[in-house]
Design a protein around this motif. Structure first.
Motif, PDB file in Angstrom:
ATOM      1  N   MET A  68       0.782  -1.385   0.219  1.00 36.86           N
ATOM      2  CA  MET A  68      -0.449   0.438   0.206  1.00 36.86           C
ATOM      3  C   MET A  68       1.255   1.306   0.375  1.00 36.86           C
ATOM      4  SD  MET A  68      -2.579   1.293   3.002  1.00 36.86           S
ATOM      5  CE  MET A  68      -3.592  -0.190   2.720  1.00 36.86           C
ATOM      6  N   LEU A  69       0.610   2.621  -0.800  1.00 37.95           N
ATOM      7  CA  LEU A  69       0.758   3.066  -0.935  1.00 37.95           C
ATOM      8  C   LEU A  69       1.123   4.090   0.493  1.00 37.95           C
ATOM      9  CD1 LEU A  69      -0.647   5.093  -3.795  1.00 37.95           C
ATOM     10  CD2 LEU A  69       1.776   4.334  -4.085  1.00 37.95           C
ATOM     11  N   LYS A  70       2.307   4.863   1.012  1.00 38.86           N
ATOM     12  CA  LYS A  70       2.734   5.785   2.412  1.00 38.86           C
ATOM     13  C   LYS A  70       1.397   6.468   2.167  1.00 38.86           C
ATOM     14  CE  LYS A  70       7.069   5.071   2.662  1.00 38.86           C
ATOM     15  NZ  LYS A  70       8.641   5.478   3.023  1.00 38.86           N
ATOM     16  N   SER A  71       0.896   7.597   1.130  1.00 39.28           N
ATOM     17  CA  SER A  71      -0.232   7.987   1.128  1.00 39.28           C
ATOM     18  C   SER A  71      -1.464   7.550   1.599  1.00 39.28           C
ATOM     19  CB  SER A  71       0.238   9.125   0.523  1.00 39.28           C
ATOM     20  OG  SER A  71      -0.733   8.274  -0.926  1.00 39.28           O
ATOM     21  N   LEU A  72      -2.022   6.918   1.124  1.00 39.87           N
ATOM     22  CA  LEU A  72      -2.868   5.807   1.804  1.00 39.87           C
ATOM     23  C   LEU A  72      -2.962   5.222   3.004  1.00 39.87           C
ATOM     24  CD1 LEU A  72      -3.750   3.446  -1.620  1.00 39.87           C
ATOM     25  CD2 LEU A  72      -5.218   5.286  -0.652  1.00 39.87           C
ATOM     26  N   GLN A  73      -1.407   4.697   4.121  1.00 41.08           N
ATOM     27  CA  GLN A  73      -1.618   4.605   4.985  1.00 41.08           C
ATOM     28  C   GLN A  73      -1.596   5.614   5.941  1.00 41.08           C
ATOM     29  OE1 GLN A  73       2.311   2.180   5.268  1.00 41.08           O
ATOM     30  NE2 GLN A  73       2.609   0.667   4.166  1.00 41.08           N
ATOM     31  N   ALA A  74      -1.047   6.914   5.608  1.00 39.60           N
ATOM     32  CA  ALA A  74      -1.134   7.882   6.429  1.00 39.60           C
ATOM     33  C   ALA A  74      -2.975   8.426   6.291  1.00 39.60           C
ATOM     34  CB  ALA A  74      -0.566   9.130   5.985  1.00 39.60           C
ATOM     35  N   ILE A  75      -3.347   8.223   5.322  1.00 41.54           N
ATOM     36  CA  ILE A  75      -4.353   8.445   5.826  1.00 41.54           C
ATOM     37  C   ILE A  75      -4.813   7.444   6.081  1.00 41.54           C
ATOM     38  CG2 ILE A  75      -7.175   8.679   4.214  1.00 41.54           C
ATOM     39  CD1 ILE A  75      -5.646   9.929   2.046  1.00 41.54           C
ATOM     40  N   GLU A  76      -5.530   6.521   6.223  1.00 42.94           N
ATOM     41  CA  GLU A  76      -5.589   5.303   6.700  1.00 42.94           C
ATOM     42  C   GLU A  76      -5.663   5.288   8.470  1.00 42.94           C
ATOM     43  OE1 GLU A  76      -4.499   0.917   7.213  1.00 42.94           O
ATOM     44  OE2 GLU A  76      -6.061   1.235   5.525  1.00 42.94           O
ATOM     45  N   ALA A  77      -4.307   5.283   8.579  1.00 40.55           N
ATOM     46  CA  ALA A  77      -4.255   5.577  10.328  1.00 40.55           C
ATOM     47  C   ALA A  77      -4.757   7.443  10.637  1.00 40.55           C
ATOM     48  CB  ALA A  77      -2.677   6.193  10.364  1.00 40.55           C
ATOM     49  N   TYR A  78      -4.864   7.966   9.535  1.00 44.16           N
ATOM     50  CA  TYR A  78      -6.036   9.470  10.418  1.00 44.16           C
ATOM     51  C   TYR A  78      -7.426   9.392  10.749  1.00 44.16           C
ATOM     52  CZ  TYR A  78      -8.824  13.425   9.514  1.00 44.16           C
ATOM     53  OH  TYR A  78      -9.842  14.463  10.244  1.00 44.16           O
ATOM     54  N   ARG A  79      -8.151   8.137   9.934  1.00 41.39           N
ATOM     55  CA  ARG A  79      -9.098   8.202   9.531  1.00 41.39           C
ATOM     56  C   ARG A  79      -9.493   6.836  10.962  1.00 41.39           C
ATOM     57  NH1 ARG A  79     -11.979   9.653   5.411  1.00 41.39           N
ATOM     58  NH2 ARG A  79     -11.405   9.985   3.032  1.00 41.39           N
ATOM     59  N   GLU A  80      -8.170   5.835  10.977  1.00 43.87           N
ATOM     60  CA  GLU A  80      -8.893   5.872  12.486  1.00 43.87           C
ATOM     61  C   GLU A  80      -8.831   5.590  13.794  1.00 43.87           C
ATOM     62  OE1 GLU A  80      -5.941   1.856  11.677  1.00 43.87           O
ATOM     63  OE2 GLU A  80      -6.854   0.888  10.328  1.00 43.87           O
ATOM     64  N   GLY A  81      -8.087   6.850  13.474  1.00 46.78           N
ATOM     65  CA  GLY A  81      -7.506   7.396  15.209  1.00 46.78           C
ATOM     66  C   GLY A  81      -7.341   9.030  15.607  1.00 46.78           C
ATOM     67  N   GLY A  82      -8.261   9.820  14.011  1.00 46.05           N
ATOM     68  CA  GLY A  82      -8.182  10.915  13.801  1.00 46.05           C
ATOM     69  C   GLY A  82      -6.864  11.883  14.043  1.00 46.05           C
ATOM     70  N   GLN A  83      -5.476  11.003  14.767  1.00 41.10           N
ATOM     71  CA  GLN A  83      -4.465  12.225  14.196  1.00 41.10           C
ATOM     72  C   GLN A  83      -4.033  11.785  13.306  1.00 41.10           C
ATOM     73  OE1 GLN A  83      -3.158  11.350  18.530  1.00 41.10           O
ATOM     74  NE2 GLN A  83      -4.844  12.386  19.138  1.00 41.10           N
ATOM     75  N   LEU A  84      -2.538  12.188  13.328  1.00 43.82           N
ATOM     76  CA  LEU A  84      -1.678  11.964  11.953  1.00 43.82           C
ATOM     77  C   LEU A  84      -0.326  11.133  12.844  1.00 43.82           C
ATOM     78  CD1 LEU A  84      -1.929  14.858  10.153  1.00 43.82           C
ATOM     79  CD2 LEU A  84      -2.775  13.224   9.346  1.00 43.82           C
ATOM     80  N   HIS A  85      -0.479   9.596  12.596  1.00 41.05           N
ATOM     81  CA  HIS A  85       0.212   9.151  13.353  1.00 41.05           C
ATOM     82  C   HIS A  85       1.526   9.076  12.651  1.00 41.05           C
ATOM     83  CE1 HIS A  85      -2.468   7.429  16.098  1.00 41.05           C
ATOM     84  NE2 HIS A  85      -3.026   7.463  14.984  1.00 41.05           N
TER      85      HIS A  85
END
Length: 701
Positions: A1-18
């Protein structure tokens, strides 16, 4: 998975930028207002609850993730996609700051490119080499412009920086072609996969030409504007014919040439429902400021955002504003527009051309309503489903000098025209009595009767006449789209001789229209006026040739009028309906004697008027309560025709019947009884009348 998609997924799951290095994501998720093209948005309410920019970026990245590309190409496209929408993000405070710094956040590709450049040169990501930074910056700067070139919104020259990447030795022609195909696949398919399939051949051809160094030819403004009218043309607009007609009326195409280097933003979303004449007037008005030095962009974002609203969760055109803007533009003739004059008739609407101090290359076009007008339009929207609607709309009519009638049904006009077309079976009976060649259909609605005459009477020349410019525009577009041979004219049924020569018409048809004239059109200061029906019949009789006929299909009242009916309301809210109706109906006082909680005694014709509205239901209530369907008994109608049209009018057919559907629609909602409580059928609802104009020789013989 693209790093950018991982970042969006993390944000959607936790509401924060991980993840670090996600400045682009911070900008997008911090957006405090939705900056989006409303062209393909279905609901403004849902839009407020989402982050449409983040959703779009994520869709584009999902498409990229699945494409079979080299690591390097995919990396460049990913970097471009995540930054290309950042100018639509940021908090309101950040956006004000960007604007003050000269970042054009209203032209998102230019603004996003500048945000990326600042981030890259500040060391925001160590891995960004100078070459990569230049390539990505160029791709962001031209983001979406290939699609916009195909839509006519930008001149071909805006894409010339792309082959410059080859000339500078940063990419080979083959690499650039693969890169642009992948990028545009993601950009367009994220809007709509079907749109990508439709545009793919044109996009591929344009990219191939760019990468081969073939300079695109300049596209004339007429052709660019034609592409911006693609939706209207698909809907039946006769672009070339209407263009020629407008030139004859004073439109000067040369006035558009100054717009050749200009990019248009949100123009189709803002103006697609306006006629070509109105569209061109707006464009010429905007062009009046295009001679100012350094102008590169014209934005219609304010018009787009103001022309839509939500109705029952779906995006709808704000027809109140649209009608007012249409009238405003109609008061400007081409001479005034060419001179840059402003209409002086109404202080509640003006158009504005704004250039912001820190963004001198962008012109913002808007229509500005006065605070009073804005509040009244809001009131009309709130009143749409209440009895206040009629009064609210009349206030709007008064304020802007619009017609004081209700032929436009505003938010459900399209539904109404569809319902009118559904009456084809009833209207087909009319064809048995049509005579001669020239046939006028008064108030053609969706055009179903015009279609029937054309299909079944090839020798006839059917013409529809309607007072509503919007009905006429819709019919003209359908005529063009479907290749119909019938004609339509905008005109007043009370003055037909102004549109057709007296004595030249063979048949005039009033199919379910006389009761609307009676109910809506004031004559001598009064609506619900039999004189209006008399004027319409006299107008039709005047244009009839000897031997021609008037055909009437409309409502009828029962006789004797003193007859009374008991009505038992079977639905829990039925009595509330009746009480509301008696308060709201303006045609006459409705007499009701309440016998029990769910049963009343009423004059038969009052009962039927109520039941006509009750049948249509809540959605149609605000319109149907304004109409009186029956306005004469059979005896009264016969006497009225003879007195109005005189001895040369011969009633050849007069019959009346209960229109099919009422019994079925009401059977589980009401019980109709005589005064003794015995169930009885519904009385006749509809009359069918054929009146022939007798020639003077025949009359003498």
């Amino acid at each position: 998975m693209l790093k950018s998609l991982q970042a969006i997924e993390a944000y959607r799951e936790g509401g924060q930028l991980h993840l670090g290095g996600c400045q682009w994501l911070q900008y997008i998720v911090q957006a405090e207002q939705a900056v989006v093209n409303l062209e393909r948005v279905g609901s403004l309410r849902e839009l407020e609850q989402q982050n449409p920019v983040l959703d779009y970026v994520e869709r584009s990245l999902v498409i990229l993730d699945r494409l079979p590309l080299s690591y390097w190409i995919k990396e460049l496209v990913e970097e471009t996609l995540v930054w290309s929408e950042t100018a639509k993000g940021g908090t309101l405070r950040q956006r004000r700051g960007w604007q003050a710094e000269g970042i054009n956040i209203f032209v998102h590709n230019i603004g996003s490119a500048e945000l990326y450049r600042r981030y890259a040169v500040s060391g925001g990501e160590d891995a960004i080499t100078a070459d990569k930074r230049l390539i990505v910056h160029r791709l962001i700067e031209t983001h979406g412009l290939i699609g916009q070139q195909l839509r006519g919104e930008v001149p071909p020259s805006v894409n010339l920086p792309l082959p410059g990447l080859v000339e500078q030795g940063l990419l080979t022609a083959e690499e650039l072609e693969r890169l642009l195909l992948a990028l545009n696949h993601c950009i367009i398919a994220a809007v709509s996969p079907e749109l990508w399939q439709e545009l793919r051949p044109q996009v591929t051809e344009l990219i191939a030409d760019l990468c081969a160094g073939e300079l695109p030819a300049e596209v004339p403004m007429k052709e660019r504007l034609r592409r911006m009218r693609a939706g209207a043309i698909a809907g039946g607009e006769a672009y070339d014919a209407e263009w020629s007609s407008l030139v004859e009326a004073g439109f000067a195409p040369a006035r558009l040439e100054v717009l050749q280097p200009v990019t248009f933003w949100y123009v189709e979303s803002a103006l697609q429902t306006f006629s070509l004449e109105q569209f061109l007037k707006v464009v010429v008005l905007a062009g009046g400021a295009a001679e100012l030095p350094g102008l590169g962009h014209i934005s219609f974002e304010a018009v787009m955002n103001g022309i839509y609203y939500d109705y029952k969760g779906s995006k709808k055109i704000n027809v109140y504003k649209k009608r007012i803007i249409e009238k405003y533009l109609s008061e400007l003739d081409w001479t005034e527009i060419n001179s840059g004059a402003q209409p002086s008739g109404n202080p509640h609407l003006s158009h504005r051309l704004l250039r912001k101090e820190h963004l001198p290359d962008t012109l913002f076009f808007s229509f500005e309503f006065s605070p009073a007008a804005e509040k009244l339009i809001e009131f009309c929207i709130e009143a749409e489903k209440s009895a206040l609607y009629e009064r609210a709309v009349l206030l709007l009519f008064d304020l802007f000098g619009l017609r004081r009638d209700a032929f436009d049904r505003f938010h459900n006009e399209d539904t109404y025209l569809s319902q009118m077309n559904d009456t084809a079976d009833y209207k087909a009976v009319i064809l048995d009595y049509v005579t001669g060649r020239k046939v006028l259909d008064i108030g053609p609605g969706g055009g179903v009767l015009l279609d029937l005459i054309e299909q079944r009477m090839p020798e006839a020349a059917p013409v529809g006449i309607d007072i509503s410019s919007n009905v006429i525009e819709a019919l003209r577009q359908r005529k063009q789209r479907e290749g119909r041979r019938w004609e339509v004219l905008q005109g007043d049924a009370l003055n037909l001789k102004d549109y057709v020569e007296a004595g030249t018409v063979d048949t005039v048809i009033f199919s379910s229209i006389l009761h609307e004239l009676y109910s809506y059109v004031p004559l001598n200061g009064r609506k619900f006026n039999h004189s209006t029906v008399a004027a319409a019949l006299a107008s039709a009789f005047e244009v009839l040739a000897d031997g021609g006929v008037i055909i009437i299909r409309d409502g009828i009242m029962t006789e004797p009028a003193e007859l009374r009916r008991r009505v038992r309301l079977l639905e829990a809210d039925g009595m509330d309906w009746l009480k509301r109706y008696t308060e709201d109906f303006a045609g006459r006082d409705i007499q009701v004697e309440q016998l029990s909680t769910q049963e009343v005694l009423m004059p038969v014709n009052d009962a039927m008027e109520f039941l006509y509205t009750y049948t249509w239901g809540e959605e149609a209530y605000i319109h149907e309560v304004q109409e009186q369907f029956g306005y004469f008994t059979p005896t009264e109608y016969t006497t009225f025709i003879n007195q109005t049209l005189g001895g040369r009018a011969r009633i050849e057919i007069f019959r009346h019947y209960l229109q099919e559907g009422y019994t079925e629609a009401l059977q589980d909602r009401v019980v109709i009884m005589d005064e003794s409580g015995q169930a009885v059928p519904l009385p006749d609802s509809t009359c069918f009348i054929v009146i022939r104009k007798v020639g003077e020789r025949e009359l003498l013989s």
